[in-house]
Design an enzyme around this catalytic site. Structure first.
Site, mmCIF file in Angstrom:
data_model
loop_
_atom_site.group_PDB
_atom_site.id
_atom_site.type_symbol
_atom_site.label_atom_id
_atom_site.label_comp_id
_atom_site.label_asym_id
_atom_site.label_seq_id
_atom_site.Cartn_x
_atom_site.Cartn_y
_atom_site.Cartn_z
ATOM 1 C CE LYS A 1 -2.380 1.614 3.638
ATOM 2 N NZ LYS A 1 -3.471 1.716 4.632
ATOM 3 N NE ARG B 1 -5.089 -1.428 7.267
ATOM 4 C CZ ARG B 1 -4.322 -0.620 7.974
ATOM 5 N NH1 ARG B 1 -4.743 -0.083 9.107
ATOM 6 N NH2 ARG B 1 -3.115 -0.335 7.548
ATOM 7 C CD GLN C 1 -10.294 4.416 10.622
ATOM 8 O OE1 GLN C 1 -9.894 4.899 9.560
ATOM 9 N NE2 GLN C 1 -10.968 3.267 10.660
ATOM 10 C CG ASN D 1 -13.174 14.587 19.576
ATOM 11 O OD1 ASN D 1 -12.289 13.749 19.366
ATOM 12 N ND2 ASN D 1 -13.239 15.723 18.902
ATOM 13 C CB SER E 1 -3.726 12.041 15.679
ATOM 14 O OG SER E 1 -4.620 13.126 15.709
ATOM 15 N N GLY F 1 -5.291 4.411 17.787
ATOM 16 C CA GLY F 1 -4.772 5.657 17.219
ATOM 17 C C GLY F 1 -3.261 5.699 17.084
ATOM 18 C CB THR F 2 -0.581 4.760 19.402
ATOM 19 O OG1 THR F 2 -1.127 5.722 20.295
ATOM 20 C CG2 THR F 2 0.938 4.827 19.458
ATOM 21 C CG ASP F 3 -0.820 5.285 13.090
ATOM 22 O OD1 ASP F 3 -0.384 6.302 13.684
ATOM 23 O OD2 ASP F 3 -1.569 5.360 12.106
ATOM 24 C CE LYS G 1 -0.083 9.687 15.042
ATOM 25 N NZ LYS G 1 -0.901 9.045 14.003
HETATM 26 P P1 NAD Z 1 -8.499 12.676 12.370
HETATM 27 O O1 NAD Z 1 -7.451 13.703 12.118
HETATM 28 O O2 NAD Z 1 -9.735 12.692 11.548
HETATM 29 O O3 NAD Z 1 -8.969 12.777 13.907
HETATM 30 C C1 NAD Z 1 -8.015 12.906 14.934
HETATM 31 C C2 NAD Z 1 -8.687 12.716 16.274
HETATM 32 O O4 NAD Z 1 -7.692 12.811 17.296
HETATM 33 C C3 NAD Z 1 -9.740 13.778 16.603
HETATM 34 O O5 NAD Z 1 -10.775 13.167 17.326
HETATM 35 C C4 NAD Z 1 -8.971 14.757 17.500
HETATM 36 O O6 NAD Z 1 -9.815 15.482 18.369
HETATM 37 C C5 NAD Z 1 -8.118 13.766 18.266
HETATM 38 N N1 NAD Z 1 -6.943 14.369 18.879
HETATM 39 C C6 NAD Z 1 -5.895 14.962 18.252
HETATM 40 N N2 NAD Z 1 -4.989 15.384 19.160
HETATM 41 C C7 NAD Z 1 -5.473 15.040 20.377
HETATM 42 C C8 NAD Z 1 -4.993 15.191 21.699
HETATM 43 N N3 NAD Z 1 -3.819 15.779 21.953
HETATM 44 N N4 NAD Z 1 -5.748 14.718 22.714
HETATM 45 C C9 NAD Z 1 -6.928 14.122 22.468
HETATM 46 N N5 NAD Z 1 -7.431 13.934 21.235
HETATM 47 C C10 NAD Z 1 -6.708 14.392 20.199
HETATM 48 O O7 NAD Z 1 -7.775 11.280 12.296
HETATM 49 P P2 NAD Z 1 -8.408 9.829 12.056
HETATM 50 O O8 NAD Z 1 -8.377 9.527 10.613
HETATM 51 O O9 NAD Z 1 -9.687 9.720 12.790
HETATM 52 O O10 NAD Z 1 -7.297 8.915 12.731
HETATM 53 C C11 NAD Z 1 -7.132 8.910 14.133
HETATM 54 C C12 NAD Z 1 -5.815 8.232 14.474
HETATM 55 O O11 NAD Z 1 -5.862 6.874 14.059
HETATM 56 C C13 NAD Z 1 -4.590 8.835 13.797
HETATM 57 O O12 NAD Z 1 -3.536 8.881 14.740
HETATM 58 C C14 NAD Z 1 -4.268 7.845 12.695
HETATM 59 O O13 NAD Z 1 -2.909 7.859 12.330
HETATM 60 C C15 NAD Z 1 -4.673 6.555 13.381
HETATM 61 N N6 NAD Z 1 -4.938 5.432 12.480
HETATM 62 C C16 NAD Z 1 -4.521 4.216 12.872
HETATM 63 C C17 NAD Z 1 -4.744 3.119 12.071
HETATM 64 C C18 NAD Z 1 -4.327 1.755 12.534
HETATM 65 O O14 NAD Z 1 -4.338 0.816 11.744
HETATM 66 N N7 NAD Z 1 -3.989 1.575 13.783
HETATM 67 C C19 NAD Z 1 -5.380 3.284 10.835
HETATM 68 C C20 NAD Z 1 -5.844 4.549 10.471
HETATM 69 C C21 NAD Z 1 -5.623 5.625 11.303
#
Ligand code: NAD
Length: 321
Positions: free
Chosen positions: A67, A110, A138, A159, A199, A220-222, A226
């Site tokens: 990917k 996924r 997400q 949130n 994030s 969220g932690t990837d 993070k």
């Molecule tokens: P997004 O930018 O749409 O949303 C980010 C979210 O994080 C929001 O709810 C925001 O309020 C919150 N946020 C940001 N900083 C914050 C903080 N300091 N304290 C509390 N909340 C905080 O992003 P998304 O597409 O929803 O993705 C969310 C996370 O998931 C990202 O870190 C992304 O990299 C991760 N992710 C992980 C996978 C996986 O396979 N594990 C896949 C996709 C995305």
């Protein structure tokens, strides 16, 4: 070569299809039949973009490929999604490119499938309250997939910026499940299952808030640095993951690991639970934690499912490579 444009994915692939594909590849990974190749992720020095590749091979499904994609933070102003990805599948016998598949929706599905699989196998069967921390792009996918796994009677959402919480309320209401915005203390005190999908780079949930018997899906932690929850919570939980190497380097467990609170030998591959080689949850009091880091073979699994469905339904676009 088959092309499946992004616009066709929504009609072709369901959340249930993705759950099945991801569960199968997690099982294959635990049998050492599927493996991820080293992840590449680079700041390209243009458009503030982060660009990279996740790749791997599943010998059971013969899914080989990568990917390609990343994060373009200024895309929203162009009417585009900030996360952009495309999945390339190659014929494992010849190396020829077999398919090019739009990867944006598939990535969301996924990722949702992974936390749902963890709930399916690890949450207490009597789980009734679902907590979700984060209301970004997400989050609604995670919520939808989670609601399929237990008879949840209530969803609590938190949130950082409360105005975004409405998107979670909408999903819960569409499914007929009551939704309440909650403070973190209230959410942790009531939820049987908690999904974190932010994030954040600092712990949002402090030590001491998680009740015995809770299942946490930390999604969220990837990336290195993070962090969503206090490392003490990770240290005290039974930790399951999609890939142990990623869990301690870029996943939620990285902090507990570097602080000496978690022995990597204690981390369990979620595939071992799926395969019946690990019992999963051992008691009603145990805190289980799934560290979902996002792996390349997961992307290949859902893209392969999309190709199979496109061929079966006559929607596959064939071009000369
Ligand atoms: P997004 O930018 O749409 O949303 C980010 C979210 O994080 C929001 O709810 C925001 O309020 C919150 N946020 C940001 N900083 C914050 C903080 N300091 N304290 C509390 N909340 C905080 O992003 P998304 O597409 O929803 O993705 C969310 C996370 O998931 C990202 O870190 C992304 O990299 C991760 N992710 C992980 C996978 C996986 O396979 N594990 C896949 C996709 C995305």
């Amino acid at each position: 070569m088959i092309v499946i444009p992004e616009r066709d994915i929504v009609r072709l692939v369901s959340a249930a299809d993705c759950l099945m594909a991801v569960e199968r590849v997690f099982a294959s990974s635990a049998r050492k039949m599927a493996r991820n190749f080293p992840v590449i992720r680079e700041a390209i020095g243009h458009a503030d973009a982060l660009y990279g590749f996740k790749s791997g091979f599943d010998r059971e499904n013969l899914a080989l490929g990568l990917k390609s994609g990343g994060y373009w933070p200024n895309n929203a102003s162009r009417g585009l999604t900030n996360h952009q990805s495309m999945i390339f599948l190659f014929d494992a016998d010849t190396g020829r490119c077999r398919a090019v598949v739009g990867g944006n929706l598939l990535t969301a599905l996924r990722t949702a499938a992974a936390s749902a699989i963890s709930i399916k196998h690890l949450a207490r069967i009597d789980s009734r309250v679902l907590g979700i921390v984060g209301a970004g792009h997400q989050s609604t996918f995670q919520l939808q997939a989670a609601l399929e796994q237990r008879q949840f009677e209530k969803v609590l959402g938190w949130n950082k910026t409360p105005e975004k919480i409405g998107r979670l309320a909408k999903v819960a209401q569409e499914r007929g499940v009551p939704f309440h915005a909650a403070g973190l203390e209230q959410l942790c005190a009531s939820a049987d299952v908690i999904i974190t999908i932010t994030s954040s780079f600092a712990p949002i949930i402090p030590a001491g808030l998680i009740r015995p018997g809770t299942h946490l899906a930390c999604m969220g932690t990837d990336t290195k640095g993070k962090q969503e929850i206090a490392p003490e919570i990770v240290g005290a939980a039974t930790v399951f993951t999609d890939e142990i190497e990623q869990s301690i380097s870029i996943g939620e467990a990285q902090h507990a690991f570097t602080q000496g609170l978690l022995d990597p030998a204690q981390i369990v591959s979620i595939g071992d639970v799926i395969n019946g080689d690990h019992p999963g949850r051992r008691s009603m009091e145990e805190i289980t934690l799934f560290d979902g880091t996002g792996v390349g073979v997961q992307d290949l699994a859902v893209a392969s499912a999309a190709v199979d469905l496109a061929v079966a339904s006559g929607m596959a676009i064939e071009i000369d490579a």
